[in-house]
Design a protein around this motif. Sequence first.
Motif, mmCIF file in Angstrom:
data_model
loop_
_atom_site.group_PDB
_atom_site.id
_atom_site.type_symbol
_atom_site.label_atom_id
_atom_site.label_comp_id
_atom_site.label_asym_id
_atom_site.label_seq_id
_atom_site.Cartn_x
_atom_site.Cartn_y
_atom_site.Cartn_z
ATOM 1 N N UNK A 223 4.096 8.254 15.483
ATOM 2 C CA UNK A 223 3.041 7.400 16.039
ATOM 3 C C UNK A 223 3.252 5.966 15.576
ATOM 4 N N UNK A 224 3.819 5.838 14.389
ATOM 5 C CA UNK A 224 4.102 4.509 13.841
ATOM 6 C C UNK A 224 5.508 4.512 13.274
ATOM 7 N N UNK A 225 6.169 3.383 13.328
ATOM 8 C CA UNK A 225 7.526 3.259 12.809
ATOM 9 C C UNK A 225 7.537 3.498 11.301
ATOM 10 N N UNK A 226 8.411 4.404 10.815
ATOM 11 C CA UNK A 226 8.456 4.696 9.376
ATOM 12 C C UNK A 226 8.729 3.469 8.515
ATOM 13 N N UNK A 227 9.551 2.549 9.033
ATOM 14 C CA UNK A 227 9.832 1.339 8.246
ATOM 15 C C UNK A 227 8.571 0.536 8.000
ATOM 16 N N UNK A 228 7.756 0.380 9.044
ATOM 17 C CA UNK A 228 6.470 -0.321 8.893
ATOM 18 C C UNK A 228 5.527 0.467 7.996
ATOM 19 N N UNK A 229 5.501 1.775 8.213
ATOM 20 C CA UNK A 229 4.615 2.639 7.420
ATOM 21 C C UNK A 229 4.971 2.606 5.942
ATOM 22 N N UNK A 230 6.267 2.563 5.655
ATOM 23 C CA UNK A 230 6.677 2.578 4.249
ATOM 24 C C UNK A 230 6.164 1.342 3.514
ATOM 25 N N UNK A 231 6.169 0.210 4.176
ATOM 26 C CA UNK A 231 5.657 -1.016 3.553
ATOM 27 C C UNK A 231 4.153 -0.934 3.352
ATOM 28 N N UNK A 232 3.465 -0.364 4.317
ATOM 29 C CA UNK A 232 2.014 -0.185 4.180
ATOM 30 C C UNK A 232 1.676 0.760 3.032
ATOM 31 N N UNK A 233 2.444 1.831 2.924
ATOM 32 C CA UNK A 233 2.228 2.801 1.837
ATOM 33 C C UNK A 233 2.507 2.156 0.490
ATOM 34 N N UNK A 234 3.596 1.397 0.414
ATOM 35 C CA UNK A 234 3.962 0.731 -0.839
ATOM 36 C C UNK A 234 2.848 -0.204 -1.304
ATOM 37 N N UNK A 235 2.324 -0.987 -0.372
ATOM 38 C CA UNK A 235 1.244 -1.916 -0.719
ATOM 39 C C UNK A 235 -0.054 -1.174 -1.034
ATOM 40 N N UNK A 236 -0.289 -0.068 -0.328
ATOM 41 C CA UNK A 236 -1.531 0.692 -0.533
ATOM 42 C C UNK A 236 -1.596 1.326 -1.916
ATOM 43 N N UNK A 237 -0.432 1.546 -2.545
ATOM 44 C CA UNK A 237 -0.424 2.163 -3.873
ATOM 45 C C UNK A 237 -0.079 1.152 -4.958
ATOM 46 N N UNK A 238 1.077 0.508 -4.829
ATOM 47 C CA UNK A 238 1.561 -0.329 -5.937
ATOM 48 C C UNK A 238 0.758 -1.604 -6.137
ATOM 49 N N UNK A 239 0.120 -2.106 -5.073
ATOM 50 C CA UNK A 239 -0.637 -3.357 -5.213
ATOM 51 C C UNK A 239 -2.130 -3.153 -5.021
ATOM 52 N N UNK A 240 -2.555 -1.925 -5.195
ATOM 53 C CA UNK A 240 -3.956 -1.590 -4.982
ATOM 54 C C UNK A 240 -4.652 -1.448 -6.339
ATOM 55 N N UNK A 241 -5.721 -2.216 -6.593
ATOM 56 C CA UNK A 241 -6.431 -2.108 -7.881
ATOM 57 C C UNK A 241 -6.952 -0.699 -8.164
ATOM 58 N N UNK A 242 -7.152 0.090 -7.116
ATOM 59 C CA UNK A 242 -7.682 1.442 -7.314
ATOM 60 C C UNK A 242 -6.730 2.322 -8.123
ATOM 61 N N UNK A 243 -5.431 1.976 -8.126
ATOM 62 C CA UNK A 243 -4.443 2.807 -8.814
ATOM 63 C C UNK A 243 -3.952 2.194 -10.121
ATOM 64 N N UNK A 244 -4.554 1.091 -10.549
ATOM 65 C CA UNK A 244 -4.098 0.421 -11.766
ATOM 66 C C UNK A 244 -4.156 1.324 -12.991
ATOM 67 N N UNK A 245 -5.114 2.241 -13.005
ATOM 68 C CA UNK A 245 -5.254 3.153 -14.137
ATOM 69 C C UNK A 245 -3.993 3.984 -14.338
ATOM 70 N N UNK A 246 -3.270 4.270 -13.273
ATOM 71 C CA UNK A 246 -2.117 5.165 -13.350
ATOM 72 C C UNK A 246 -0.772 4.457 -13.228
ATOM 73 N N UNK A 247 -0.724 3.309 -12.584
ATOM 74 C CA UNK A 247 0.576 2.627 -12.442
ATOM 75 C C UNK A 247 0.536 1.215 -12.984
ATOM 76 N N UNK A 248 -0.633 0.730 -13.378
ATOM 77 C CA UNK A 248 -0.741 -0.624 -13.908
ATOM 78 C C UNK A 248 -0.703 -1.654 -12.800
ATOM 79 N N UNK A 249 -1.026 -2.859 -13.129
ATOM 80 C CA UNK A 249 -1.025 -3.934 -12.146
ATOM 81 C C UNK A 249 0.406 -4.296 -11.804
ATOM 82 N N UNK A 250 0.717 -4.375 -10.533
ATOM 83 C CA UNK A 250 2.047 -4.769 -10.075
ATOM 84 C C UNK A 250 1.962 -6.096 -9.322
ATOM 85 N N UNK A 251 2.976 -6.977 -9.450
ATOM 86 C CA UNK A 251 2.951 -8.265 -8.748
ATOM 87 C C UNK A 251 3.100 -8.054 -7.251
#
Length: 210
Positions: A182-210
Amino acid sequence: MATMNLKERVEAHSVWWLLSALLAGFLAGLATYSGILRIASLHVVSQATFDRLEENAGDPSDNGGDTVVAQREALRRRLDAEISRRLGVFLGDLALWQFSLQSSNQLRAAAEWRQLEVGLFAPPATSGAVSNVYPEFRKTGIKELFDRVASISPPPEQLEIERAMEELSQVERIMAQASLRIEDPGTSSQRVLEAISRNPAFERWIGARP
């Protein structure tokens, strides 16, 4: 005077013999009961004492309560470490997938994307992914890990964990849409990366990322 046999003696003093038999049975039962308590290292307590101990089992001010709190905190630390490990492994695998996307054909990229999805959400015992820290969680998916850590955390932390769970559900939807083309995996992968690595909701487990 004729000597009385045992039968005659019992008949002549039936009440005395009956009381003696009852006393002997009681003493034998008491001795057996005491022996069982000794062998099993058991102690007899009053009902009032038992009720108090039962009430204090969940009371942090009681020594038993301290043990319960310590066990709960230890479990919470293990769950946090397990979640952190799985998110870290997933982000690393996702970065590698993005790097190799240019050189992979479409079918291979789609298959590897599906593996990423399964590796994050399925239990390690099912997915075959080596992403768990503690063997006790090999049959536990990451969403269930979040559920468990939320259930033993204080109310303020529960709200933060529930927010992370909502974000994780959004990640799951993004990945499913990419798997279904339904969506291009390349686009989706960037959305997923931002949704986890740059999301304050996950800072407890992965820390703040630039």
